[in-house]
Design a protein around this motif. Structure first.
Motif, mmCIF file in Angstrom:
data_model
loop_
_atom_site.group_PDB
_atom_site.id
_atom_site.type_symbol
_atom_site.label_atom_id
_atom_site.label_comp_id
_atom_site.label_asym_id
_atom_site.label_seq_id
_atom_site.Cartn_x
_atom_site.Cartn_y
_atom_site.Cartn_z
ATOM 1 N N LEU A 88 0.748 -1.325 0.064
ATOM 2 C CA LEU A 88 0.146 0.091 0.102
ATOM 3 C C LEU A 88 0.808 1.310 -0.005
ATOM 4 N N CYS A 89 0.521 2.284 -0.973
ATOM 5 C CA CYS A 89 1.457 3.424 -1.140
ATOM 6 C C CYS A 89 0.630 4.478 -1.000
ATOM 7 N N ASP A 90 1.254 5.619 -0.443
ATOM 8 C CA ASP A 90 0.328 7.053 -0.313
ATOM 9 C C ASP A 90 0.531 7.740 -1.552
ATOM 10 N N SER A 91 1.361 7.484 -2.462
ATOM 11 C CA SER A 91 1.736 8.233 -3.545
ATOM 12 C C SER A 91 2.351 7.436 -4.832
ATOM 13 N N LEU A 92 2.355 7.933 -5.699
ATOM 14 C CA LEU A 92 2.881 7.094 -6.882
ATOM 15 C C LEU A 92 4.406 7.126 -7.023
ATOM 16 N N PRO A 93 5.130 8.184 -6.752
ATOM 17 C CA PRO A 93 6.626 8.217 -6.615
ATOM 18 C C PRO A 93 6.981 7.193 -5.588
ATOM 19 N N GLU A 94 6.342 6.934 -4.513
ATOM 20 C CA GLU A 94 6.588 6.116 -3.605
ATOM 21 C C GLU A 94 6.238 4.597 -4.113
ATOM 22 N N ALA A 95 5.427 4.292 -4.970
ATOM 23 C CA ALA A 95 5.191 3.101 -5.407
ATOM 24 C C ALA A 95 6.160 2.742 -6.493
ATOM 25 N N LEU A 96 6.666 3.827 -7.180
ATOM 26 C CA LEU A 96 7.691 3.601 -8.089
ATOM 27 C C LEU A 96 9.322 3.860 -7.872
ATOM 28 N N GLU A 97 9.350 4.225 -6.517
ATOM 29 C CA GLU A 97 10.673 4.706 -6.141
ATOM 30 C C GLU A 97 12.029 3.472 -6.561
ATOM 31 N N ASP A 98 11.570 2.217 -6.609
ATOM 32 C CA ASP A 98 12.761 1.108 -6.600
ATOM 33 C C ASP A 98 12.740 0.902 -8.257
ATOM 34 N N CYS A 99 11.761 1.341 -9.089
ATOM 35 C CA CYS A 99 11.837 0.742 -10.562
ATOM 36 C C CYS A 99 12.704 1.475 -11.316
ATOM 37 N N THR A 100 13.313 0.859 -12.332
ATOM 38 C CA THR A 100 14.139 1.412 -13.330
ATOM 39 C C THR A 100 13.482 1.863 -14.547
ATOM 40 N N TYR A 101 12.416 1.045 -14.686
ATOM 41 C CA TYR A 101 11.531 1.460 -15.999
ATOM 42 C C TYR A 101 10.346 1.035 -15.701
ATOM 43 N N VAL A 102 9.162 2.049 -16.358
ATOM 44 C CA VAL A 102 8.019 2.132 -15.903
ATOM 45 C C VAL A 102 6.991 2.078 -17.274
ATOM 46 N N PHE A 103 5.943 1.331 -17.324
ATOM 47 C CA PHE A 103 5.080 1.362 -18.459
ATOM 48 C C PHE A 103 3.578 2.132 -17.719
ATOM 49 N N ALA A 104 3.050 2.770 -18.390
ATOM 50 C CA ALA A 104 1.738 3.511 -18.204
ATOM 51 C C ALA A 104 0.901 2.790 -19.383
ATOM 52 N N THR A 105 -0.276 2.079 -18.686
ATOM 53 C CA THR A 105 -1.244 1.585 -19.632
ATOM 54 C C THR A 105 -2.302 2.704 -19.869
ATOM 55 N N THR A 106 -2.625 3.132 -21.077
ATOM 56 C CA THR A 106 -3.730 4.052 -21.640
ATOM 57 C C THR A 106 -4.206 3.976 -22.993
ATOM 58 N N ALA A 107 -5.423 4.294 -23.140
ATOM 59 C CA ALA A 107 -6.310 4.021 -24.314
ATOM 60 C C ALA A 107 -6.329 5.369 -25.233
ATOM 61 N N ARG A 108 -5.851 6.246 -24.539
ATOM 62 C CA ARG A 108 -6.013 7.630 -25.284
ATOM 63 C C ARG A 108 -4.646 8.318 -25.552
ATOM 64 N N ALA A 109 -4.540 9.293 -26.644
ATOM 65 C CA ALA A 109 -3.327 9.952 -26.827
ATOM 66 C C ALA A 109 -3.044 10.829 -25.650
ATOM 67 N N ARG A 110 -2.034 11.214 -25.178
ATOM 68 C CA ARG A 110 -1.535 12.034 -24.211
ATOM 69 C C ARG A 110 -0.780 13.426 -24.341
ATOM 70 N N GLY A 111 -0.480 13.446 -25.622
ATOM 71 C CA GLY A 111 0.221 14.653 -26.030
ATOM 72 C C GLY A 111 1.492 14.560 -25.303
ATOM 73 N N LEU A 112 2.020 13.590 -24.913
ATOM 74 C CA LEU A 112 3.485 13.309 -24.671
ATOM 75 C C LEU A 112 4.420 12.772 -25.263
ATOM 76 N N THR A 113 5.662 12.962 -25.358
ATOM 77 C CA THR A 113 6.402 12.334 -26.172
ATOM 78 C C THR A 113 6.911 11.181 -25.665
ATOM 79 N N LYS A 114 6.734 9.942 -26.011
ATOM 80 C CA LYS A 114 7.120 8.613 -25.340
ATOM 81 C C LYS A 114 6.805 7.539 -26.286
ATOM 82 N N PRO A 115 7.770 6.574 -26.118
ATOM 83 C CA PRO A 115 7.387 5.271 -27.063
ATOM 84 C C PRO A 115 6.102 4.837 -26.730
#
Length: 246
Positions: free
Chosen positions: A66-93
């Motif tokens: 259980l994490c209070d924030s997203l940065p806490e949940a991702l703090e030990d990760c070296t590569y993160v994927f985000a699942t989304t079904a719509r365009a975000r206007g962000l430059t990412k693979p």
């Protein structure tokens, strides 16, 4: 404790309904995943509805971080994927689920820690969440109805992870204790039918007999028969002959 199997962490960001968290746990366990992180669940934690929905996968909820924030949940990760079904206007693979889990497998094998983020049910991840990801996973859904249930999305990614991490046989036939018929088994069956049909005058007129026999033999070879099938077909023909001779 979670298993020692190398795998990505599935991060549920601000999930709203306990039932969906439980469904996600069940979907993860279907495919051997047990690293769940839950960020600020709307209805609190632990959640009785999540436990009820998880069924036999309840231990994933017991071990979920259980994490209070997203940065806490991702703090030990070296590569993160985000699942989304719509365009975000962000430059990412942007990767398909299959390619994303292939990359995840490669990075985990190299010693990296990978996470996959899933957004809340109402509107999915916010741009601020997606901005923390290294890449996006986009599911090729119906553009007129792109919304996926949280547990469904987790199931889809879990399936793709499983495909990348274990050998999946694309097709198999359950023989139910039988063996495939050999070429000789099929040859004897063809001869039996050809002989009996010849006696019955089936191959008529004479000038077409050879062609009809060829078609019949082709029929047997086109059918994938087991030895049990061959025995049954022999028995059917014998019984029909006995009945005729009564």
């Amino acid at each position: 404790m979670p298993s020692g199997t190398p795998q990505p962490a599935f991060v549920l960001v601000r999930p709203q309904m306990g039932e969906n968290i439980g469904g996600a746990a069940r979907a993860m366990w279907n495919f051997g995943l047990d690293r769940m992180r839950v960020v600020s669940p709307r209805d609190g934690w632990p959640n009785e509805r999540a436990v009820a929905m998880a069924s036999g996968a309840g231990r994933l909820l017991d071990e979920a971080v259980l994490c209070d924030s997203l940065p806490e949940a991702l703090e030990d990760c070296t590569y993160v994927f985000a699942t989304t079904a719509r365009a975000r206007g962000l430059t990412k693979p942007v990767f398909s689920p299959e390619r994303a889990m292939e990359i995840a497998r490669e990075k985990i094998a190299a010693g990296e820690k990978v996470a996959v983020m899933f957004g809340p049910e109402r509107a999915g991840l916010e741009n601020e969440d997606v901005s923390r990801a290294n890449a996006i996973i986009s599911v090729p859904v119906n553009p007129d109805f792109p919304s996926l249930n949280l547990a469904q999305c987790v199931l889809l990614l879990g399936y793709e992870w499983r495909r990348q991490s274990v050998e999946v046989v694309p097709e198999v036939t359950e023989l139910a204790g039988a063996d495939w018929a050999s070429a000789m088994d099929v040859e004897k069956l063809a001869e039996h039918y050809e002989n009996r049909l010849t006696e019955a005058g089936f191959f008529f007129p004479p000038e077409k007999a050879d062609g009809m026999k060829t078609v019949l033999r082709n029929l047997w070879s086109r059918m994938r028969l087991t030895r049990s099938d061959v025995q049954m077909l022999h028995g059917i023909l014998r019984q029909m002959v006995r009945w005729k001779d009564k």
